[in-house]
Design a protein around this motif. Structure first.
Motif, PDB file in Angstrom:
ATOM      1  N   GLU A  17       4.721  15.782 -24.162  1.00 21.09           N
ATOM      2  CA  GLU A  17       4.309  15.496 -22.780  1.00 21.09           C
ATOM      3  C   GLU A  17       5.482  14.988 -21.949  1.00 21.09           C
ATOM      4  OE1 GLU A  17       1.506  16.161 -21.017  1.00 21.09           O
ATOM      5  OE2 GLU A  17       1.026  17.273 -22.838  1.00 21.09           O
ATOM      6  N   ALA A  18       6.333  14.173 -22.544  1.00 24.90           N
ATOM      7  CA  ALA A  18       7.519  13.664 -21.839  1.00 24.90           C
ATOM      8  C   ALA A  18       8.435  14.820 -21.458  1.00 24.90           C
ATOM      9  CB  ALA A  18       8.254  12.641 -22.707  1.00 24.90           C
ATOM     10  N   GLU A  19       8.594  15.791 -22.351  1.00 24.63           N
ATOM     11  CA  GLU A  19       9.428  16.958 -22.046  1.00 24.63           C
ATOM     12  C   GLU A  19       8.805  17.795 -20.916  1.00 24.63           C
ATOM     13  OE1 GLU A  19      12.543  17.770 -23.139  1.00 24.63           O
ATOM     14  OE2 GLU A  19      12.467  15.819 -24.101  1.00 24.63           O
ATOM     15  N   LYS A  20       7.479  17.911 -20.927  1.00 27.87           N
ATOM     16  CA  LYS A  20       6.802  18.653 -19.849  1.00 27.87           C
ATOM     17  C   LYS A  20       6.996  17.940 -18.508  1.00 27.87           C
ATOM     18  CE  LYS A  20       3.310  20.954 -22.659  1.00 27.87           C
ATOM     19  NZ  LYS A  20       1.880  21.065 -22.996  1.00 27.87           N
ATOM     20  N   GLU A  21       6.952  16.619 -18.521  1.00 30.97           N
ATOM     21  CA  GLU A  21       7.184  15.844 -17.292  1.00 30.97           C
ATOM     22  C   GLU A  21       8.619  16.021 -16.802  1.00 30.97           C
ATOM     23  OE1 GLU A  21       5.107  14.147 -15.208  1.00 30.97           O
ATOM     24  OE2 GLU A  21       3.595  15.092 -16.470  1.00 30.97           O
ATOM     25  N   LYS A  22       9.565  16.020 -17.756  1.00 34.06           N
ATOM     26  CA  LYS A  22      10.971  16.261 -17.389  1.00 34.06           C
ATOM     27  C   LYS A  22      11.107  17.627 -16.730  1.00 34.06           C
ATOM     28  CE  LYS A  22      13.319  13.717 -21.073  1.00 34.06           C
ATOM     29  NZ  LYS A  22      14.188  13.875 -22.243  1.00 34.06           N
ATOM     30  N   GLN A  23      10.436  18.620 -17.323  1.00 38.29           N
ATOM     31  CA  GLN A  23      10.485  19.978 -16.791  1.00 38.29           C
ATOM     32  C   GLN A  23       9.984  20.011 -15.346  1.00 38.29           C
ATOM     33  OE1 GLN A  23       7.572  22.706 -18.413  1.00 38.29           O
ATOM     34  NE2 GLN A  23       9.061  24.389 -18.415  1.00 38.29           N
ATOM     35  N   LYS A  24       8.839  19.398 -15.092  1.00 32.83           N
ATOM     36  CA  LYS A  24       8.287  19.351 -13.733  1.00 32.83           C
ATOM     37  C   LYS A  24       9.237  18.644 -12.783  1.00 32.83           C
ATOM     38  CE  LYS A  24       3.460  19.161 -15.152  1.00 32.83           C
ATOM     39  NZ  LYS A  24       2.285  18.293 -15.257  1.00 32.83           N
ATOM     40  N   ASP A  25       9.806  17.540 -13.240  1.00 29.76           N
ATOM     41  CA  ASP A  25      10.719  16.752 -12.409  1.00 29.76           C
ATOM     42  C   ASP A  25      11.964  17.563 -12.044  1.00 29.76           C
ATOM     43  OD1 ASP A  25      11.596  14.297 -11.129  1.00 29.76           O
ATOM     44  OD2 ASP A  25      13.004  14.071 -12.802  1.00 29.76           O
ATOM     45  N   TYR A  26      12.566  18.228 -13.029  1.00 26.98           N
ATOM     46  CA  TYR A  26      13.762  19.040 -12.774  1.00 26.98           C
ATOM     47  C   TYR A  26      13.454  20.186 -11.806  1.00 26.98           C
ATOM     48  CZ  TYR A  26      16.102  16.689 -16.717  1.00 26.98           C
ATOM     49  OH  TYR A  26      16.661  15.771 -17.548  1.00 26.98           O
ATOM     50  N   ILE A  27      12.318  20.833 -11.993  1.00 23.70           N
ATOM     51  CA  ILE A  27      11.936  21.944 -11.123  1.00 23.70           C
ATOM     52  C   ILE A  27      11.704  21.443  -9.697  1.00 23.70           C
ATOM     53  CG2 ILE A  27      10.090  23.621 -10.636  1.00 23.70           C
ATOM     54  CD1 ILE A  27       9.904  24.013 -13.732  1.00 23.70           C
ATOM     55  N   ASN A  28      11.039  20.311  -9.568  1.00 15.11           N
ATOM     56  CA  ASN A  28      10.788  19.713  -8.250  1.00 15.11           C
ATOM     57  C   ASN A  28      12.103  19.358  -7.555  1.00 15.11           C
ATOM     58  OD1 ASN A  28       9.369  18.605  -6.083  1.00 15.11           O
ATOM     59  ND2 ASN A  28       9.226  16.602  -7.064  1.00 15.11           N
ATOM     60  N   LYS A  29      13.023  18.745  -8.283  1.00 12.23           N
ATOM     61  CA  LYS A  29      14.323  18.385  -7.716  1.00 12.23           C
ATOM     62  C   LYS A  29      15.088  19.634  -7.293  1.00 12.23           C
ATOM     63  CE  LYS A  29      15.043  14.046 -10.182  1.00 12.23           C
ATOM     64  NZ  LYS A  29      15.786  13.386 -11.259  1.00 12.23           N
ATOM     65  N   ARG A  30      15.039  20.648  -8.140  1.00 16.49           N
ATOM     66  CA  ARG A  30      15.746  21.898  -7.834  1.00 16.49           C
ATOM     67  C   ARG A  30      15.203  22.526  -6.555  1.00 16.49           C
ATOM     68  NH1 ARG A  30      15.344  26.462 -12.296  1.00 16.49           N
ATOM     69  NH2 ARG A  30      13.216  26.404 -11.544  1.00 16.49           N
ATOM     70  N   GLU A  31      13.886  22.517  -6.372  1.00 14.55           N
ATOM     71  CA  GLU A  31      13.279  23.075  -5.167  1.00 14.55           C
ATOM     72  C   GLU A  31      13.722  22.303  -3.926  1.00 14.55           C
ATOM     73  OE1 GLU A  31       9.100  22.961  -6.010  1.00 14.55           O
ATOM     74  OE2 GLU A  31       9.196  24.746  -7.291  1.00 14.55           O
TER      75      GLU A  31
END
Length: 154
Positions: free
Chosen positions: A129-143
């Protein structure tokens, strides 16, 4: 007086947002809602000069608004700081591109980790779950970084 403080605060906040030191002179445009506000600001121009450090200060009821500018709205006035005076647009685009490249690598790394069946099946659920949250965070920052780049390229 509150209006003057609001204008100074807004200019300083914009400068901080784009990492422009107070020591650097920049053009500042203030469009007032009426002649009374314009007169008050003109009478207190010395404070704006001292606390905002403009290279040129334009106060008027009608202003040609620059295409690329940071802005703020205060009671009775709108403030515009042209980006060309604040940042080197090419340098900022290069910096943002580096940030996108870094975020792309992080997203790719997390995607590979989450695509690995061995990791997903063996790792504790909170780690996955922590990795999934990291994924969402990185994608959000990239956008957000991409949106900023698109805005600067206009």
């Amino acid at each position: 007086m509150n209006q003057l403080v609001s204008i100074i605060r807004s200019v300083r906040n914009i400068r901080a947002e784009v990492d422009t030191p107070m020591s650097k002179e920049i053009p500042i445009l203030i469009q007032t809602s009426d002649d009374h506000v314009k007169q008050q600001l003109e009478e207190n121009r010395i404070y704006l000069d001292r606390f905002c450090n403009p290279s040129e200060l334009t106060i008027d009821t009608t202003i040609d608004i620059p295409e690329k500018a940071m802005s703020a709205v205060v009671t009775g006035a709108e403030i515009y700081l042209p980006l060309e005076g604040l940042i080197d647009i090419d340098k900022e685009l290069a910096r943002l591109q580096e940030e996108i490249d870094k975020l792309n690598k992080e997203v790719e790394r997390v995607d590979k980790k989450l695509a690995n069946e061995g990791f997903v099946s063996k790792a504790p659920s909170q780690v996955v779950e922590a990795e999934k949250e990291k994924q969402k965070d990185y994608i959000n920052k990239r956008e957000k970084v991409q949106a900023r780049m698109d805005e600067l390229k206009k």
